[in-house]
Design a protein around this motif. Structure first.
Motif, PDB file in Angstrom:
ATOM      1  N   ILE A 170      19.246   5.841   4.631  1.00  0.00           N
ATOM      2  CA  ILE A 170      19.124   4.426   4.965  1.00  0.00           C
ATOM      3  C   ILE A 170      20.056   4.140   6.126  1.00  0.00           C
ATOM      4  O   ILE A 170      21.278   4.236   5.995  1.00  0.00           O
TER       5      ILE A 170
ATOM      6  N   ALA B 130      12.845  -0.554   6.812  1.00  0.00           N
ATOM      7  CA  ALA B 130      12.887  -0.641   5.357  1.00  0.00           C
ATOM      8  C   ALA B 130      12.131  -1.889   4.928  1.00  0.00           C
ATOM      9  O   ALA B 130      12.051  -2.844   5.695  1.00  0.00           O
TER      10      ALA B 130
ATOM     11  N   SER C 107      21.711   1.602   8.636  1.00  0.00           N
ATOM     12  CA  SER C 107      21.941   0.167   8.766  1.00  0.00           C
ATOM     13  C   SER C 107      22.881  -0.070   9.935  1.00  0.00           C
ATOM     14  O   SER C 107      23.738   0.764  10.235  1.00  0.00           O
TER      15      SER C 107
ATOM     16  N   ARG D 208      22.363  -7.047   7.897  1.00  0.00           N
ATOM     17  CA  ARG D 208      22.318  -5.737   8.552  1.00  0.00           C
ATOM     18  C   ARG D 208      20.867  -5.285   8.690  1.00  0.00           C
ATOM     19  O   ARG D 208      20.064  -5.456   7.785  1.00  0.00           O
ATOM     20  N   HIS D 209      20.615  -4.682   9.847  1.00  0.00           N
ATOM     21  CA  HIS D 209      19.257  -4.201  10.103  1.00  0.00           C
ATOM     22  C   HIS D 209      19.089  -2.811   9.509  1.00  0.00           C
ATOM     23  O   HIS D 209      19.952  -1.966   9.674  1.00  0.00           O
ATOM     24  N   ARG D 210      17.979  -2.599   8.843  1.00  0.00           N
ATOM     25  CA  ARG D 210      17.838  -1.362   8.079  1.00  0.00           C
ATOM     26  C   ARG D 210      16.569  -0.601   8.412  1.00  0.00           C
ATOM     27  O   ARG D 210      15.510  -1.178   8.604  1.00  0.00           O
ATOM     28  N   ARG D 211      16.722   0.707   8.500  1.00  0.00           N
ATOM     29  CA  ARG D 211      15.583   1.601   8.701  1.00  0.00           C
ATOM     30  C   ARG D 211      15.685   2.699   7.653  1.00  0.00           C
ATOM     31  O   ARG D 211      16.781   3.033   7.199  1.00  0.00           O
ATOM     32  N   ARG D 212      14.556   3.289   7.311  1.00  0.00           N
ATOM     33  CA  ARG D 212      14.582   4.330   6.277  1.00  0.00           C
ATOM     34  C   ARG D 212      13.889   5.594   6.739  1.00  0.00           C
ATOM     35  O   ARG D 212      12.904   5.552   7.476  1.00  0.00           O
TER      36      ARG D 212
ATOM     37  N   ALA E  64      20.077   0.106  15.063  1.00  0.00           N
ATOM     38  CA  ALA E  64      19.406   0.692  13.903  1.00  0.00           C
ATOM     39  C   ALA E  64      18.241   1.571  14.358  1.00  0.00           C
ATOM     40  O   ALA E  64      18.053   2.697  13.881  1.00  0.00           O
TER      41      ALA E  64
END
Ligand code: ADP
Ligand code: ZN
Length: 716
Positions: free
Chosen positions: A630, A664, A632, A672-676, A639
């Motif tokens: 993950i 995500a 963030s 917070r910006h989130r990517r998965r 991100a």
């Protein structure tokens, strides 16, 4: 000498040992760190050779705290390696109790007889404070007598005081295994025998205790606890939700005559210290606790029980991300004792371990005392919908009325807090969203607030639409528990209602009080969230209505079906646990869904079998391994950059698949910006080394971070 500090450093730091000190691995020591003194633990990992000996700082002193045992140290190392967490961060969970004090946690008693040595007023005050009874903690003696620690030290040297590590007046009384044994049914007896034998072997094993709700699993594993007590060893029982422990503790008390030690993160610090100390000294023979109880310093663990082993609550999502159910098994292995996993709806992971022959399997197939399983019916909301603007179908209302008319209790279940999950402007269509999260704000009408369930952001319910300024146009969409309560007040005006949700039931005491009022029949209708689903035993409760059985199926996560079946089966299991038969109604739009059919037919085995089949085909857990990364960051650009870099350096190879990067589902969480990214490997591929080199391949700028979730159960 390597010393592990309770911080997310990559490993132990090296310290010099001054003459006269002989620290051994496990000793709790005070060491200098950045001009402060910190509590750390002497570790066994080889010291970092890079620093020349003369540059090393010296250990200040060894604290008088019980040393951290080998099995706990190996446990910490194991979790750190498995979850890819810094070992110090894991160790912090075991040390938190001691480190706050930085002072030895030992008790003092006056010597008897007192030696004829010089007596000073401060010394006399200490003796007066100590009296003749129980040994006292140093901190208390120092405070009450108003003396310095040097006075105490001098008195110990002079033989006026005796230190106690094994207190004769332990804070916990010994549970008596013979206090009030139950008369077990034949099936229960057989299961109990098997568990007793496992305890007697004093070696590692795992047993799944699998029994329908109300079959007496608790009763059975308490026999294993009794066996452990007879053997003079300690037992740890883990419960997913400590708020549910009141009934459990009462039951324990009935069985063993005294209460167990309780452990969770909300204990007052004094109780924490006493409990921790008692566990370390072996004078807390049984501990019941939440996840963090795994890190208690048991000197002689003889049994670990995980009740409701399928529960997602065992997974810790913040900080060190670990599943306490799995780590309980590891702890048992490293302590050389049996583990028992109990559930009416075992997880697919555990079932797979049974099938592979790694876990033993005990089954209880009928309810205790002739109680029958509740009868389940489905209410097809497409055919028999509730009245407009309402959420309870006529059939459900009728069934509740009949239950109440018989003088029995009913329960309405909806796993959603608040009044409505979404607030919409009827005029312009604007939806009230959290500014920090990808989530709607949930109306909490009793508090007159809109609240984000993810970050806690709240605003007063606005009188007009913030976008089009239309007055009184904001409309709640969908039901939460408050709205159901409102409807219930209209439909069942005579019923005495009780809401059980984490907003209304704050903490174990409130939960205990609520449970009592239900047991005492001061309540007719219980309206609750998942808080009511598990564990409770309410003999007069005969009807359970599930307002939205489809709720958990939305989103289509890997375990959505499994979890919905488990949760609804648990809720249903609250009905009809005594003589009167139980009845369960599920409101659904998808009556043909395999989940609904499984619940209708009461055939969870077949459902789990087909669920297993589809996971096996795709090599999804437990037939493959998963880890989530993950990403963030403060900004969306950062991100994306980090996620893209991870995508470029993604591991490749036979049996390795990387999915993502992708935003995500919660693309924004707490600002917070989130990517998965999701790494999926074949079961025979070790995932940690792959993760380690993958993570090392990417530079994460300040303000960004990459969290690892091995064996993820949430994909938000
Ligand atoms: P489970 O944990 O499987 O849901 P419990 O252990 O809570 O089931 O048992 C259900 C109820 O039946 C409890 O009130 C328990 O005290 C009672 N019970 C189960 N077995 C016995 C027994 N052998 N003797 C007396 N009561 C029992
Ligand atoms: Zn939010």
């Amino acid at each position: 000498m390597p010393v592990l500090l309770p911080y997310p450093f990559p490993g132990p730091f090296d310290y010099r040992v001054p003459p006269g000190l002989e620290p051994k691995p496990g000793d709790v020591v005070l060491v200098p760190l950045n001009r402060r003194e910190e509590v750390g633990v002497v570790w066994d990992a080889p010291a970092d050779e890079a620093v020349p000996a003369h540059k090393l700082k010296a250990v200040v002193r060894i604290l008088d705290t019980p040393p951290m045992r080998e099995s706990l140290r190996r446990f910490i190392d194991w979790i750190a390696a498995y979850t890819l967490s810094p070992p110090g961060e894991v160790m912090a969970m075991a040390l938190r109790v001691v480190s706050g004090a930085g002072r030895p946690v030992i008790r003092y008693r006056r010597a008897d007889p007192l030696p004829a040595v010089r007596m000073t007023p401060p010394r006399q005050r200490v003796l007066d404070v100590l009296g003749r009874q129980e040994p006292r903690l140093a901190a208390d003696v120092l405070r009450e007598a108003g003396v310095s620690a040097a006075v105490l030290r001098g008195m110990i040297e002079a033989g006026l005081l005796v230190t106690e590590t094994a207190a004769p007046n332990a804070p916990f009384q010994r549970p008596d295994p013979e206090h009030h044994g139950p008369t077990l049914s034949e099936a229960q007896h057989e299961a109990a025998m098997a568990l007793r034998e496992a305890v007697a072997r004093q070696s590692f094993s795992v047993t799944l205790l699998d029994g329908v709700t109300g079959s007496g699993k608790t009763e059975v594993y308490l026999e294993a606890v009794a066996a452990c007590l007879r053997a003079g060893r300690q037992a740890l029982v883990m419960l997913p939700e400590i708020a549910l422990s009141s009934q459990w503790i009462e039951r324990f008390q009935r069985r063993f005559g005294v209460a167990p030690a309780v452990w969770h993160s909300d204990l007052p610090s004094r109780v924490r210290k006493i409990t921790w100390q008692a566990v370390a000294e072996g004078t807390a023979p049984v501990v019941v606790g939440a996840r963090s109880a795994l890190f208690l310093p048991f000197p002689d663990l003889g049994l670990v029980v995980v009740d409701e082993e399928h529960e997602a609550a065992f997974k810790q999502q913040d900080g060190v991300v670990y599943n306490a159910r799995d780590m309980a098994v590891v702890r048992a292995r490293l302590s050389g004792c049996p583990a028992v996993l109990a559930s009416a709806t075992p997880s697919l992971e555990t079932v797979a371990n049974v099938e592979a022959g790694r876990y033993a399997h005990l089954r209880l197939t009928s309810r205790h005392g002739g109680a029958s399983m509740p009868k389940v019916t489905l209410i097809d909301l497409r055919e028999t919908p509730p009245d407009r603007g309402r959420f309870l179908a006529p059939t459900l209302i009728e069934a509740v009325n009949q239950t109440l008319a018989r003088g029995e209790q009913a329960m309405l279940f909806l796993n959603r807090r608040g009044y409505a999950p979404l607030t919409l402007c009827r005029h312009c269509g604007h939806r009230m969203q959290c500014p920090n999260c990808t989530a709607w704000l949930v109306e909490h009408r009793t508090r007159n607030q809109l609240l984000c369930h993810h970050c806690g952001h709240t605003i007063p319910i606005p009188p007009e639409c913030p976008v089009c300024a239309a007055k009184a146009s904001l409309t709640p969409v969908g039901p939460g528990i408050e709205r159901i309560t409102e409807e219930a007040a209209l439909v069942f005006p005579e019923a005495r209602r009780l809401i059980m949700a984490s907003d209304t039931i704050a903490g174990p005491h409130a939960a205990a009080a609520a449970a009592h009022s239900i047991e005492e029949r001061e309540v007719d209708l219980i309206i609750g969230t998942q808080l009511v689903a598990k564990g409770w035993h309410f003999p007069h409760l005969t009807f359970v209505g599930v307002v939205d059985a489809d709720l958990g199926l939305a989103g289509g996560e890997l375990r959505a079906s499994e979890r919905t079946v488990q949760l609804l089966h648990q809720v249903a299991g609250r009905a009809g646990r005594a003589e009167a038969a139980g009845q369960v109604m599920l409101q659904t739009f998808v009556p043909d869904h395999p989940v609904m059919q499984a619940l209708l037919q009461g055939d969870l085995d077949a459902f789990m079998e087909s669920e297993a089949e589809s996971r096996r085909d795709g090599e999804w857990p437990p037939y493959g391994r998963l880890a989530a990364l993950i990403v963030s960051a403060d900004s969306a650009i950062m991100a994306d950059t980090v996620a893209r870099d991870l995508g470029w350096t993604a591991p490749r190879g036979d049996g390795i698949i990387v999915l993502g990067p992708a935003p995500a589902p919660m693309a924004l969480l707490r600002g917070r910006h989130r990517r998965r990214l999701l790494l999926k490997v074949r079961r025979d591929v070790a995932i940690q080394p792959i993760l380690r080199s993958w993570l090392a391949s990417v530079r994460v700028p300040r303000g960004g971070r990459v969290d690892v979730d091995v064996d993820p159960i949430s994909f938000l």
